[in-house]
Design an enzyme around this catalytic site. Structure first.
Site, mmCIF file in Angstrom:
data_model
loop_
_atom_site.group_PDB
_atom_site.id
_atom_site.type_symbol
_atom_site.label_atom_id
_atom_site.label_comp_id
_atom_site.label_asym_id
_atom_site.label_seq_id
_atom_site.Cartn_x
_atom_site.Cartn_y
_atom_site.Cartn_z
ATOM 1 N N CYS A 24 0.869 -1.180 0.000
ATOM 2 C CA CYS A 24 0.000 0.000 0.000
ATOM 3 C C CYS A 24 0.908 1.232 0.000
ATOM 4 C CB CYS A 24 -0.951 -0.013 1.189
ATOM 5 S SG CYS A 24 -0.138 -0.044 2.794
ATOM 6 N N ARG A 30 -3.146 -0.715 5.518
ATOM 7 C CA ARG A 30 -3.740 -1.786 4.719
ATOM 8 C C ARG A 30 -2.826 -2.996 4.500
ATOM 9 N NH1 ARG A 30 -5.107 2.066 -0.124
ATOM 10 N NH2 ARG A 30 -3.220 3.031 0.748
#
Ligand code: 4NP
Length: 171
Positions: A24, A30
């Site tokens: 990410c 994430r």
């Protein structure tokens, strides 16, 4: 955007040793969450020897940091203890991993641009292509500036997508 399981993932199905790198922007929300979700699934299925799992970010500003506190709180509520230390994507990742799983379109485009060869470019895929539910989402959205719902959505998407990704690879 229509979702499709990428050919590169299908081609890896059944391979002895598979390296997956989740990517990410900051590698504090994430992608470390994706790493944690996938690690747990792999452990549950006793597949640790077959899978190498890691995560990295395109922005190196959080290098060395643990995942964002909010991401860790939401993850631990579902049983995922996130202990990854943030690091920037490096060129050797294209040699060291079979699949580079991007969280959003910007990550995807930047990784594809970075890829040193056409074969390496093909290793870059989108997490959302493995997600079966959540038709309203066209990526795993950046939760950094959102509230709790953003972090929950990230985990919902990752739990859905990681199961399907592992089902494709671990035949
Ligand atoms: P991530 O979230 O890409 O899911 O780790 C972000 C974390 C940090 C920043 C942006 C997104 N940042 O700009 O510092």
């Amino acid at each position: 955007m229509k979702r499709e399981i990428p050919e590169v993932a299908k081609d890896l199905a059944g391979k002895d040793k598979i390296g997956i790198l989740f990517v990410c922007l900051g590698n504090i929300c994430r992608s470390p969450a994706a790493e944690g979700v996938m690690r747990q699934l792999v452990e549950e299925r006793g597949l640790e020897k077959r899978f190498k799992i890691d995560s990295a970010g395109l922005y190196g500003g959080h290098a060395g940091d643990l995942p964002d506190h909010r991401m860790r709180v939401h993850a631990i509520q579902r049983g995922y203890g996130l202990i990854h230390r943030s690091r920037k994507v490096r060129m050797s990742d294209f040699d060291d991993f079979d699949l580079i799983v991007s969280m959003d379109h910007s990550n995807y485009d930047r990784l594809r641009e970075m890829a040193p060869t056409v074969d390496d470019e093909k290793k870059v895929v989108r997490m959302i292509d493995f997600v079966k539910g959540f038709p309203q989402c066209d990526c795993v959205p950046d939760p950094y500036y959102d509230g709790a719902e953003g972090f929950e959505l990230v985990l919902d998407l990752l739990e859905d997508g990681c199961v399907n990704l592992l089902d494709v690879l671990a035949v």
